[in-house]
Design a protein around this motif. Structure first.
Motif, PDB file in Angstrom:
ATOM      1  N   SER A 167     -15.809  -6.465  43.369  1.00 41.47           N
ATOM      2  CA  SER A 167     -16.966  -6.964  42.615  1.00 41.47           C
ATOM      3  C   SER A 167     -18.284  -6.669  43.339  1.00 41.47           C
ATOM      4  CB  SER A 167     -16.829  -8.457  42.317  1.00 41.47           C
ATOM      5  OG  SER A 167     -16.745  -9.156  43.523  1.00 41.47           O
ATOM      6  N   ALA A 168     -18.293  -6.755  44.680  1.00 37.97           N
ATOM      7  CA  ALA A 168     -19.532  -6.423  45.410  1.00 37.97           C
ATOM      8  C   ALA A 168     -19.638  -4.904  45.554  1.00 37.97           C
ATOM      9  CB  ALA A 168     -19.515  -7.086  46.790  1.00 37.97           C
ATOM     10  N   PRO A 169     -20.848  -4.364  45.479  1.00 40.96           N
ATOM     11  CA  PRO A 169     -20.993  -2.901  45.590  1.00 40.96           C
ATOM     12  C   PRO A 169     -20.899  -2.431  47.045  1.00 40.96           C
ATOM     13  CG  PRO A 169     -23.130  -3.912  45.221  1.00 40.96           C
ATOM     14  CD  PRO A 169     -22.138  -5.034  45.199  1.00 40.96           C
ATOM     15  N   LEU A 170     -19.714  -2.581  47.619  1.00 42.67           N
ATOM     16  CA  LEU A 170     -19.481  -2.182  49.018  1.00 42.67           C
ATOM     17  C   LEU A 170     -18.537  -0.981  49.056  1.00 42.67           C
ATOM     18  CD1 LEU A 170     -19.067  -5.754  50.525  1.00 42.67           C
ATOM     19  CD2 LEU A 170     -20.984  -4.189  50.896  1.00 42.67           C
ATOM     20  N   PRO A 171     -18.767  -0.070  50.005  1.00 42.77           N
ATOM     21  CA  PRO A 171     -18.025   1.199  49.957  1.00 42.77           C
ATOM     22  C   PRO A 171     -16.560   1.139  50.385  1.00 42.77           C
ATOM     23  CG  PRO A 171     -19.591   1.196  51.791  1.00 42.77           C
ATOM     24  CD  PRO A 171     -19.845  -0.055  51.012  1.00 42.77           C
ATOM     25  N   GLN A 172     -16.240   0.432  51.467  1.00 42.91           N
ATOM     26  CA  GLN A 172     -14.894   0.600  52.035  1.00 42.91           C
ATOM     27  C   GLN A 172     -13.741   0.245  51.095  1.00 42.91           C
ATOM     28  OE1 GLN A 172     -13.904   2.321  54.619  1.00 42.91           O
ATOM     29  NE2 GLN A 172     -16.024   2.852  55.035  1.00 42.91           N
ATOM     30  N   PRO A 173     -13.828  -0.838  50.320  1.00 42.69           N
ATOM     31  CA  PRO A 173     -12.731  -1.096  49.373  1.00 42.69           C
ATOM     32  C   PRO A 173     -12.569   0.049  48.374  1.00 42.69           C
ATOM     33  CG  PRO A 173     -14.071  -3.065  49.650  1.00 42.69           C
ATOM     34  CD  PRO A 173     -14.797  -1.950  50.344  1.00 42.69           C
ATOM     35  N   GLU A 216      -5.359  -2.004  46.686  1.00 40.90           N
ATOM     36  CA  GLU A 216      -4.851  -2.590  47.933  1.00 40.90           C
ATOM     37  C   GLU A 216      -5.896  -2.352  49.004  1.00 40.90           C
ATOM     38  OE1 GLU A 216      -1.101  -0.664  48.406  1.00 40.90           O
ATOM     39  OE2 GLU A 216      -0.315  -1.641  46.602  1.00 40.90           O
ATOM     40  N   VAL A 217      -6.610  -3.417  49.332  1.00 37.53           N
ATOM     41  CA  VAL A 217      -7.742  -3.270  50.249  1.00 37.53           C
ATOM     42  C   VAL A 217      -7.308  -3.630  51.670  1.00 37.53           C
ATOM     43  CG1 VAL A 217     -10.093  -4.031  50.746  1.00 37.53           C
ATOM     44  CG2 VAL A 217      -9.338  -3.792  48.369  1.00 37.53           C
ATOM     45  N   SER A 218      -7.534  -2.691  52.589  1.00 38.54           N
ATOM     46  CA  SER A 218      -7.149  -2.919  53.989  1.00 38.54           C
ATOM     47  C   SER A 218      -7.962  -4.060  54.598  1.00 38.54           C
ATOM     48  CB  SER A 218      -7.423  -1.672  54.840  1.00 38.54           C
ATOM     49  OG  SER A 218      -6.925  -0.539  54.219  1.00 38.54           O
ATOM     50  N   GLU A 219      -7.404  -4.641  55.633  1.00 31.59           N
ATOM     51  CA  GLU A 219      -8.086  -5.737  56.314  1.00 31.59           C
ATOM     52  C   GLU A 219      -9.471  -5.279  56.812  1.00 31.59           C
ATOM     53  OE1 GLU A 219      -6.663  -8.602  55.907  1.00 31.59           O
ATOM     54  OE2 GLU A 219      -8.486  -9.441  56.813  1.00 31.59           O
ATOM     55  N   PHE A 220      -9.502  -4.071  57.436  1.00 30.03           N
ATOM     56  CA  PHE A 220     -10.790  -3.609  57.992  1.00 30.03           C
ATOM     57  C   PHE A 220     -11.810  -3.309  56.895  1.00 30.03           C
ATOM     58  CE2 PHE A 220     -10.071   0.768  56.889  1.00 30.03           C
ATOM     59  CZ  PHE A 220      -8.722   1.030  57.099  1.00 30.03           C
ATOM     60  N   SER A 221     -11.332  -3.059  55.697  1.00 32.43           N
ATOM     61  CA  SER A 221     -12.271  -2.781  54.604  1.00 32.43           C
ATOM     62  C   SER A 221     -12.897  -4.057  54.057  1.00 32.43           C
ATOM     63  CB  SER A 221     -11.557  -2.035  53.469  1.00 32.43           C
ATOM     64  OG  SER A 221     -11.148  -0.768  53.912  1.00 32.43           O
ATOM     65  N   ARG A 222     -12.348  -5.196  54.448  1.00 33.00           N
ATOM     66  CA  ARG A 222     -12.913  -6.483  53.999  1.00 33.00           C
ATOM     67  C   ARG A 222     -13.905  -7.031  55.027  1.00 33.00           C
ATOM     68  NH1 ARG A 222      -9.641  -8.724  49.830  1.00 33.00           N
ATOM     69  NH2 ARG A 222      -7.637  -7.671  49.680  1.00 33.00           N
ATOM     70  N   ALA A 223     -14.082  -6.301  56.131  1.00 34.52           N
ATOM     71  CA  ALA A 223     -14.908  -6.829  57.230  1.00 34.52           C
ATOM     72  C   ALA A 223     -16.370  -7.002  56.806  1.00 34.52           C
ATOM     73  CB  ALA A 223     -14.805  -5.901  58.437  1.00 34.52           C
ATOM     74  N   ALA A 224     -16.873  -6.095  55.978  1.00 32.93           N
ATOM     75  CA  ALA A 224     -18.269  -6.216  55.529  1.00 32.93           C
ATOM     76  C   ALA A 224     -18.306  -7.045  54.252  1.00 32.93           C
ATOM     77  CB  ALA A 224     -18.858  -4.838  55.264  1.00 32.93           C
ATOM     78  N   THR A 225     -19.241  -7.982  54.197  1.00 29.23           N
ATOM     79  CA  THR A 225     -19.396  -8.767  52.968  1.00 29.23           C
ATOM     80  C   THR A 225     -20.853  -8.673  52.522  1.00 29.23           C
ATOM     81  OG1 THR A 225     -19.828 -10.745  54.274  1.00 29.23           O
ATOM     82  CG2 THR A 225     -17.559 -10.433  53.493  1.00 29.23           C
ATOM     83  N   LEU A 226     -21.074  -8.928  51.253  1.00 22.26           N
ATOM     84  CA  LEU A 226     -22.432  -8.843  50.723  1.00 22.26           C
ATOM     85  C   LEU A 226     -23.121 -10.187  50.923  1.00 22.26           C
ATOM     86  CD1 LEU A 226     -24.256  -6.830  49.123  1.00 22.26           C
ATOM     87  CD2 LEU A 226     -23.562  -8.052  47.071  1.00 22.26           C
TER      88      LEU A 226
END
Ligand code: FAD
Length: 320
Positions: free
Chosen positions: A65-71, A173-183
């Motif tokens: 839902s957030a416009p973040l790249p890693q997921p 399937e979002v990796s743990e490290f891809s959840r590190a950044a939040t909006l």
């Protein structure tokens, strides 16, 4: 192997730059797929067949839902592996640039950016990229797959084909490290009028307006024509008008049907952002101004006399 276009969206609408890239991809490759990533985007995905996609992959998940790249990189990496994709095309934006760079790092693919055209030569994909401050064009290619390409906004026009396409859900399937950044928050830049991206008519003002107040002339003409107001870097740097309206190498690329340049010299760095416009009208008191070399209609004279008269005539036409 196949081609995939990453379709970015604002709210429930796909962005024009992505649809333009999709239109170009359809001309180059058979059975082009599109992908939409977000939350609540299934309906939007269903509209992309009408723009030429043969298949639309949709990654619809709260994690996107957030416009973040890693997921998104996680999703794309999986789609590339599962669906035999060897080419991914993006319309440039802050998000798309991060996603493309992340995907290149993750897959070892080649990334060419800031492209203004794409073509096939003996089956090889070739990109066109401005270089040396946009004074020359160079051809660029790819040595490694997947071939990733970021295309300058405004380079290609969207095209409705009227078709329809199956919408295929892809796993998220979002990796743990891809959840590190939040909006942490989201703020929109103040806007002084309609956005220039996607506008069919643009009235642009430069230093020839004389002062920030001079922009009133552009705003009135744009209002009469139903268009948006743009600016040059010189006036943005002087604090006369917001950066969000700057056209050119370090601003936005636009391709309206009509571009009216008022008091703009037409430097190469401005030209590269608006040369794709349908009809370019220039008003400048210096008959040797570079903009007269590439406009369709040039008016030599003082804009303070010409622009209000033009506005008046447009208004008369509309009411008459
Ligand atoms: C790396 C780099 C990146 C850049 N990126 C950009 C960019 O993204 N966008 C951009 O626009 N520029 C960019 N520039 C700057 C660019 O080189 C020019 O300096 C700039 O575009 C000039 O803006 P202007 O036409 O408003 O001003 P000027 O060049 O000062 O031109 C003003 C014009 O108004 C005319 N004029 C004056 N009075 C009147 C009047 N009363 N009636 C009619 N005409 C009048 C003059 O004859 C003149 O031609 C960049 C430069 C560099 C080096």
């Amino acid at each position: 192997m196949g081609a995939l276009v990453y379709v970015e969206h604002h709210g429930s609408a796909p962005v024009k730059a992505s649809l333009g890239v999709l239109a170009k991809a359809v001309k180059l490759f058979p059975d082009v797929a599109a992908i939409v990533c977000g939350s609540g985007v299934r309906e939007l995905a269903g509209t992309l067949g009408a723009y030429g996609a043969a298949t639309v992959y949709v990654a619809d998940d709260e994690a996107l839902s957030a416009p973040l790249p890693q997921p998104r990189v996680d999703v794309l990496e999986r789609v590339l592996a599962d669906h035999g994709v060897d080419t991914v095309l993006f319309g440039s934006s802050v998000l798309a640039t991060d996603v493309a760079a992340g995907l290149a790092a993750r897959t070892g693919g080649g990334l060419n950016w800031d492209l203004v055209d794409l073509r096939l030569e003996n089956g090889r994909l070739v990109g066109t990229r401005p270089a040396l401050q946009d004074s020359v064009y160079v051809d660029v290619g790819w040595k490694t797959a997947p071939r990733l390409a970021l295309v300058r906004s405004g380079s290609f026009e969207p095209a409705q084909t009227g078709g329809s396409a199956p919408v295929v859900d892809v796993p998220v399937e979002v990796s743990e490290f891809s959840r590190a950044a939040t909006l942490a928050g989201h703020e929109s830049a103040e806007s002084s009028g309609p956005a220039i991206e996607g506008a069919e008519v643009i009235v642009a003002g430069g230093r020839g307006l004389g002062s920030p107040d001079g922009f009133r002339l552009c705003e009135e003409l744009a209002g009469a024509l139903g268009g948006a107001v743009a600016s040059t870097r010189a006036v943005v740097d002087s604090g006369w008008y917001p950066y969000s309206t700057q056209v050119g190498q370090t601003g936005k690329t636009v391709a309206p049907k009509l571009y009216v340049a008022c008091g703009i010299s037409g430097a190469i760095q401005h030209k590269v952002g608006m040369q794709g416009s349908g009809t370019i009208v220039a008003i400048n008191k210096d008959r040797n101004a570079p903009i007269f070399d590439y406009c369709d209609l040039g008016i030599v004279g003082d804009l303070h006399a010409i622009v209000p008269r033009l506005t008046e005539l447009v208004r008369q036409r509309k009411t008459g």
